[in-house]
Design a protein around this motif. Structure first.
Motif, PDB file in Angstrom:
ATOM      1  N   LYS A 165       5.140  17.111  -2.150  1.00  0.00           N
ATOM      2  CA  LYS A 165       4.600  15.822  -1.714  1.00  0.00           C
ATOM      3  C   LYS A 165       5.608  14.728  -1.998  1.00  0.00           C
ATOM      4  N   VAL A 166       5.508  13.649  -1.230  1.00  0.00           N
ATOM      5  CA  VAL A 166       6.252  12.425  -1.520  1.00  0.00           C
ATOM      6  C   VAL A 166       5.285  11.249  -1.404  1.00  0.00           C
ATOM      7  N   THR A 167       5.678  10.119  -2.020  1.00  0.00           N
ATOM      8  CA  THR A 167       4.872   8.898  -1.926  1.00  0.00           C
ATOM      9  C   THR A 167       5.521   7.934  -0.934  1.00  0.00           C
ATOM     10  N   ILE A 168       4.757   7.548   0.060  1.00  0.00           N
ATOM     11  CA  ILE A 168       5.206   6.589   1.070  1.00  0.00           C
ATOM     12  C   ILE A 168       4.657   5.221   0.692  1.00  0.00           C
ATOM     13  N   LYS A 169       5.515   4.219   0.719  1.00  0.00           N
ATOM     14  CA  LYS A 169       5.082   2.866   0.353  1.00  0.00           C
ATOM     15  C   LYS A 169       5.523   1.864   1.410  1.00  0.00           C
ATOM     16  N   PHE A 170       4.605   0.981   1.803  1.00  0.00           N
ATOM     17  CA  PHE A 170       4.898  -0.140   2.695  1.00  0.00           C
ATOM     18  C   PHE A 170       4.851  -1.410   1.856  1.00  0.00           C
ATOM     19  N   ASP A 171       5.983  -2.101   1.808  1.00  0.00           N
ATOM     20  CA  ASP A 171       6.164  -3.203   0.867  1.00  0.00           C
ATOM     21  C   ASP A 171       6.607  -4.457   1.611  1.00  0.00           C
ATOM     22  N   PRO A 172       5.705  -5.449   1.799  1.00  0.00           N
ATOM     23  CA  PRO A 172       6.076  -6.660   2.552  1.00  0.00           C
ATOM     24  C   PRO A 172       7.052  -7.537   1.786  1.00  0.00           C
ATOM     25  N   LYS A 173       7.911  -8.224   2.524  1.00  0.00           N
ATOM     26  CA  LYS A 173       8.782  -9.208   1.902  1.00  0.00           C
ATOM     27  C   LYS A 173       7.958 -10.468   1.615  1.00  0.00           C
ATOM     28  N   GLU A 174       8.420 -11.271   0.683  1.00  0.00           N
ATOM     29  CA  GLU A 174       7.652 -12.440   0.266  1.00  0.00           C
ATOM     30  C   GLU A 174       7.402 -13.371   1.447  1.00  0.00           C
ATOM     31  N   GLY A 175       6.143 -13.785   1.595  1.00  0.00           N
ATOM     32  CA  GLY A 175       5.755 -14.670   2.678  1.00  0.00           C
ATOM     33  C   GLY A 175       5.473 -13.945   3.976  1.00  0.00           C
ATOM     34  N   LYS A 176       5.596 -12.615   3.987  1.00  0.00           N
ATOM     35  CA  LYS A 176       5.407 -11.837   5.201  1.00  0.00           C
ATOM     36  C   LYS A 176       4.311 -10.792   4.990  1.00  0.00           C
ATOM     37  N   THR A 177       4.030 -10.067   6.083  1.00  0.00           N
ATOM     38  CA  THR A 177       3.008  -9.027   6.070  1.00  0.00           C
ATOM     39  C   THR A 177       3.643  -7.690   6.429  1.00  0.00           C
ATOM     40  N   PHE A 235       0.853  -1.182   0.000  1.00  0.00           N
ATOM     41  CA  PHE A 235       0.000   0.000   0.000  1.00  0.00           C
ATOM     42  C   PHE A 235       0.892   1.236   0.000  1.00  0.00           C
ATOM     43  N   SER A 236       0.431   2.283  -0.712  1.00  0.00           N
ATOM     44  CA  SER A 236       1.200   3.515  -0.806  1.00  0.00           C
ATOM     45  C   SER A 236       0.242   4.691  -0.767  1.00  0.00           C
ATOM     46  N   PHE A 237       0.782   5.863  -0.437  1.00  0.00           N
ATOM     47  CA  PHE A 237      -0.040   7.064  -0.343  1.00  0.00           C
ATOM     48  C   PHE A 237       0.873   8.284  -0.391  1.00  0.00           C
ATOM     49  N   GLU A 238       0.282   9.417  -0.711  1.00  0.00           N
ATOM     50  CA  GLU A 238       1.037  10.661  -0.781  1.00  0.00           C
ATOM     51  C   GLU A 238       0.917  11.426   0.525  1.00  0.00           C
ATOM     52  N   ASN A 251       6.985 -11.213  13.643  1.00  0.00           N
ATOM     53  CA  ASN A 251       7.268 -11.839  12.355  1.00  0.00           C
ATOM     54  C   ASN A 251       6.633 -11.077  11.185  1.00  0.00           C
ATOM     55  N   ARG A 252       6.601  -9.749  11.290  1.00  0.00           N
ATOM     56  CA  ARG A 252       6.173  -8.894  10.174  1.00  0.00           C
ATOM     57  C   ARG A 252       7.435  -8.259   9.594  1.00  0.00           C
ATOM     58  N   VAL A 253       7.663  -8.440   8.309  1.00  0.00           N
ATOM     59  CA  VAL A 253       8.896  -7.963   7.684  1.00  0.00           C
ATOM     60  C   VAL A 253       8.544  -7.185   6.423  1.00  0.00           C
ATOM     61  N   PHE A 254       9.031  -5.926   6.348  1.00  0.00           N
ATOM     62  CA  PHE A 254       8.662  -5.093   5.206  1.00  0.00           C
ATOM     63  C   PHE A 254       9.638  -3.930   5.055  1.00  0.00           C
ATOM     64  N   ASP A 255       9.621  -3.349   3.865  1.00  0.00           N
ATOM     65  CA  ASP A 255      10.403  -2.143   3.589  1.00  0.00           C
ATOM     66  C   ASP A 255       9.481  -0.935   3.597  1.00  0.00           C
ATOM     67  N   ILE A 256      10.047   0.214   3.961  1.00  0.00           N
ATOM     68  CA  ILE A 256       9.346   1.495   3.869  1.00  0.00           C
ATOM     69  C   ILE A 256      10.115   2.343   2.871  1.00  0.00           C
ATOM     70  N   LEU A 257       9.419   2.823   1.844  1.00  0.00           N
ATOM     71  CA  LEU A 257      10.061   3.575   0.769  1.00  0.00           C
ATOM     72  C   LEU A 257       9.479   4.973   0.679  1.00  0.00           C
ATOM     73  N   VAL A 258      10.319   5.925   0.323  1.00  0.00           N
ATOM     74  CA  VAL A 258       9.904   7.293   0.043  1.00  0.00           C
ATOM     75  C   VAL A 258      10.297   7.594  -1.394  1.00  0.00           C
ATOM     76  N   ASP A 259       9.299   7.820  -2.227  1.00  0.00           N
ATOM     77  CA  ASP A 259       9.528   8.031  -3.663  1.00  0.00           C
ATOM     78  C   ASP A 259      10.430   6.956  -4.255  1.00  0.00           C
ATOM     79  N   GLY A 260      10.154   5.725  -3.867  1.00  0.00           N
ATOM     80  CA  GLY A 260      10.858   4.580  -4.433  1.00  0.00           C
ATOM     81  C   GLY A 260      12.182   4.243  -3.791  1.00  0.00           C
ATOM     82  N   VAL A 261      12.606   5.035  -2.807  1.00  0.00           N
ATOM     83  CA  VAL A 261      13.882   4.789  -2.124  1.00  0.00           C
ATOM     84  C   VAL A 261      13.612   4.227  -0.733  1.00  0.00           C
ATOM     85  N   ALA A 262      14.210   3.096  -0.428  1.00  0.00           N
ATOM     86  CA  ALA A 262      13.997   2.477   0.880  1.00  0.00           C
ATOM     87  C   ALA A 262      14.693   3.292   1.969  1.00  0.00           C
TER      88      ALA A 262
END
Length: 805
Positions: free
Chosen positions: A774-786, A704-707, A732-743
């Motif tokens: 504005k920037v776009t914030i994205k929460f990106d789960p790793k495979e098999g995780k939330t 999910f992402s949002f501005e 056991n929740r594993v994910f990246d947080i990105l700002v305009d595509g940069v982790a």
């Protein structure tokens, strides 16, 4: 059938201590002997429930629930439940598929539960239309099986990678080839397929047991053969990998199929369906339940209990007994339910888990099943103290008798209301266990062993005790009134037998009379035992005092609930449709019980006088507040503690005010308008609500992402900090947080602060925000995780408001 090996009853020590106090009062009031053994009267070593077809309910809230459920069962369509069964077998479809879960990849579960509910209702009421529908469904399933040609009789669906829904049968050749993919509830694109298939097996077995439908066993044997081939293709490691996905009580069904057919292949298969990760620690007497999905585990223990009854394996009995003791005494809420957001948490931490996501109804449905097994091995009233607690305060609360609809969760957080299903477009698991629960309210009132009749639940009913050719009637307004009358309505001549009346652990100064005179009764294992020569017309009366008492949560004596006898009382906070935004009520005083007075004893309504905060309040029976908002748990304080708590509250408000002054933008995840305003985009992502906060998560392969705004009045404000709010028990929740595509962060939630909200700050490099509105914030789960759930995101300045870094 092997004689059961009795569990170690020392696990019930806390309840026995309570029981001892009640027994002493009982003996003092009835003038009985010191104990049953001295009188030569003992509680039998085993017991069996009186067949439900020999019990008929009389007027009571339980009978109201049964009648409401009959209406709903008759409203439901067998052909709509059969939709996928017919479709995937290439047969003409006779009804439109139902919505909700029935249109998802867990499809087909509903028919199994429906078949069980109809079978149970036929036994409970003798309703012939229920029998007719059972016959029709089994006949249609036999046609489906014949058309499939290989024994398969399923309706599950599978979501392919392109998003299309197809016949779920195609996952099984992949699994047999060793291609096994599961993230806990997903198995090769199907949602808990074995869980769904178990419900069909259970329905077929119930059709045989309660309706005498032998064709149902033939269908079960044929389908069992198909499943047997799947397991036969796997080695032990592959089997354990597959069993990481919820499989319900499939092992119980095969154990039961063995008992119906005497074919050892089914016992072998049942014993192979064994989840080592969960069950081995329980056999070793270790409570490692925290962070396990609760209802996934309970059926596994029911299956071990059934296997113990068949094989006599003591380790199976030990695991089932240990699990029951830990759950009921260390993981359960006051209403008898357990789990938060469907998961077990650390033992004795109830006070930190009082949320709107407590007590999945399926859990209590299954815990009552497990209780019946354990009780049958060694009858003791303490089992039914728990059973009564959950049956009255959770199961009866789950169904709104006005509509016949069911609640998934039973929320205990102050101000929350129960959410009920719709007739045709939900079919959650708790709706489906609900139609079973409310088809069998008479199944555990009476138990028997040789010439002993146990009365375990005080529900108005009639009984035909076929073993002694006797009939009885139980009349009472319990639990609103403590007077219970049990009459021998039919008996040829005079006959000697023992009547065992359960005396609850909370009861003191109980009184028993036979034909209006003090009874010669003895006490053992929480029962008053009356053995005499009985005649038609004899009447036993039992009077139980329904005193108010507070009960604290396991692990925290400062958080309490109010009970009257077996009934949990709750504060009425208004109609469910009205919004409630007040503070959770509290109780302040040195003697809280003295500050509660009756409004209507007959209706169990009470009020506080001077001890309520922010004001006085009215208590009513919890179970019956189907359309009201409630408060059930209360922090209790003396005057000094209350003053200190108010100081801490004001300090927290000051902190929040300062944080708000520094905020540049706030994202309220899970709320429709803020998500639209911030241009939210998502895949495989869902809004959630927990502890009054809304949020959002993303599952594996989703995001999910949002501005978010980064400037004030069109100007940069310097370096920014992104703050995300999580529940501190998440694990056991594993994910990246990105700002305009940069982790900017790789987050791994590991239960870092159990039982509390946590705000985690992520500094954003200045180059990612400089000169941007504005920037776009994205929460990106790793495979098999939330990813998440995330309960809000803020952007704020690193320095005080009005300055730059």
């Amino acid at each position: 059938m092997t004689r059961p090996i009795l569990p170690d009853m020392t696990t019930l020590d806390r309840r026995f201590l309570l029981r001892g106090a009640a027994a002493g009062s009982l003996l003092a009031s009835i003038g009985g002997v010191a104990n049953a053994r001295e009188a030569g009267i003992t509680v039998p070593s085993v017991a069996q429930p009186v067949p439900m077809e020999n019990v008929r309910l009389l007027s009571s809230p339980f009978n109201d629930a049964v009648e409401a459920n009959i209406k709903y069962l008759m409203f439901l369509s067998p052909d709509r439940f059969l939709h996928n069964y017919h479709k995937f077998a290439g047969l003409p479809v006779k009804g439109e598929i139902y919505g909700g879960w029935e249109s998802d990849t867990i499809a087909g579960e509903g028919l199994g539960h429906y078949l069980s509910a109809l079978s149970l209702m036929y036994a409970q009421t003798g309703n012939v239309e229920c029998l007719n529908r059972v016959t029709y469904i089994v006949n249609e399933l036999a046609k489906v099986q014949a058309a499939q040609g290989d024994g398969y009789t399923g309706a599950i669906m599978r979501k392919r990678k392109d998003g299309t829904l197809v016949d779920g049968k195609e996952i099984f050749p992949e699994i047999m080839a060793g291609d096994i993919r599961s993230a806990g509830f997903d198995l090769n694109g199907a949602w808990s397929p074995y869980y769904s298939l178990h419900k069909l097996f259970a329905g077929l077995l119930d059709a045989d047991k309660y309706c005498g439908n032998k064709k149902a066993i033939d269908v079960a044997v044929g389908f069992g053969g198909y499943i047997e081939k799947v397991f036969a293709a796997l080695d032990d490691e592959q089997t354990q990998k597959m069993l990481n996905c919820e499989y319900g009580g499939l092992n119980e069904s095969f154990a039961e199929l063995y008992m119906r057919t005497n074919d050892p292949r089914w016992l072998k298969l049942s014993q192979r369906i064994y989840d080592k990760k969960v069950l081995d620690p329980l056999k070793a007497g270790e409570d490692k339940l925290a962070n396990f999905h609760a209802n996934t585990q309970i059926p596994k223990l029911i299956a071990l209990a059934r296997l113990h009854e068949i094989t006599g394996d003591a380790s199976d009995a030990k695991a089932a007994s240990f699990f029951w003791q830990r759950v009921t005494q260390h993981h359960s809420f006051v209403i008898g339910g357990n789990a938060d957001r469907e998961y077990f948490f650390e033992p004795d931490t109830i006070a930190t888990h009082i949320t709107e996501q407590t007590c999945e109804s399926c859990n209590s449905y299954n815990m009552l099943k497990l209780t019946r097994h354990l009780y049958s091995w060694s009858p003791d009233a303490s089992y039914f103290d728990y059973y009564e607690r959950a049956h009255l305060n959770h199961i009866l609360a789950q169904q709104n008798p006005k509509t016949g609809m069911f609640a998934y969760m039973m929320p205990l957080m102050s101000g929350t209301a129960r959410e009920f299903s719709s007739p045709e477009n939900d079919f959650w698991c708790c709706v489906l266990t609900g139609i079973e629960s409310h088809s069998k309210h008479g199944d555990s009132i009476y138990w028997q062993s040789d010439d002993t009749l146990f009365v375990n639940l005080y529900i108005p009913s009639t009984l035909n005790w076929a073993a002694q050719k006797a009939a009885f009637q139980l009349d009472t307004k319990y639990p609103y009134d403590g007077h219970i009358a049990f009459k021998v309505t039919q008996l040829a001549g005079a006959k000697t037998f023992t009547l065992a009346l359960r005396i609850p652990a909370w009861a003191a100064n109980s009184k028993i009379l036979v034909n209006g005179k003090p009874a010669l009764a003895t006490s053992a294992k929480g029962y008053a035992l009356v053995r005499r020569k009985w005649r038609a017309g004899d009447v036993v009366t039992l009077d139980l005092p329904l005193d108010l008492r507070f009960e604290h949560t396991a692990g925290d004596e400062k958080v309490v609930a109010l009970l009257r006898g077996p009934m949990v009382l709750t504060v009425d906070l208004g109609a469910a449709e009205d919004k409630w935004e007040g503070d959770a009520p509290a109780l302040v005083g040195a003697d809280l019980l003295a500050g509660i007075t009756p409004v209507s004893v007959e209706q169990a309504v009470y009020k506080t006088n001077g001890i309520g905060r922010p004001g006085d309040m009215t208590f009513k029976p919890f179970y019956a507040q189907w359309e009201r908002r409630n408060a059930t748990y209360f922090s209790k304080y003396n005057d000094a503690e209350w003053a200190e708590a108010q100081v801490a509250y004001k300090a927290e408000q000051a902190r929040l005010k300062d944080e708000a002054a520094r905020s540049v933008d706030v994202m309220h995840l899970g709320e429709m308008q803020p998500e639209r305003d911030h241009n939210l985009k998502s895949e495989i992502s869902y809004p959630v609500i927990y502890r009054g906060r809304q949020g959002r998560d993303a599952r594996t392969l989703g995001f999910f992402s949002f501005e978010m705004n980064t400037q004030r009045d069109g100007k940069d404000v310097g370096p920014l900090i992104l703050q995300a709010t999580y529940w501190g028990s998440e694990n056991n929740r594993v994910f990246d947080i990105l700002v305009d595509g940069v982790a900017i962060a790789h987050e791994r939630l590991t239960g870092r602060q159990p039982g509390a909200w946590i705000d985690v700050d992520y500094p954003i490099p200045l180059e990612l925000t400089k000169g941007k509105a504005k920037v776009t914030i994205k929460f990106d789960p790793k495979e098999g995780k939330t990813a998440g759930p995330v309960f809000g995101v803020k952007l704020f300045t690193a320095a005080a408001a009005g300055t730059t870094a």
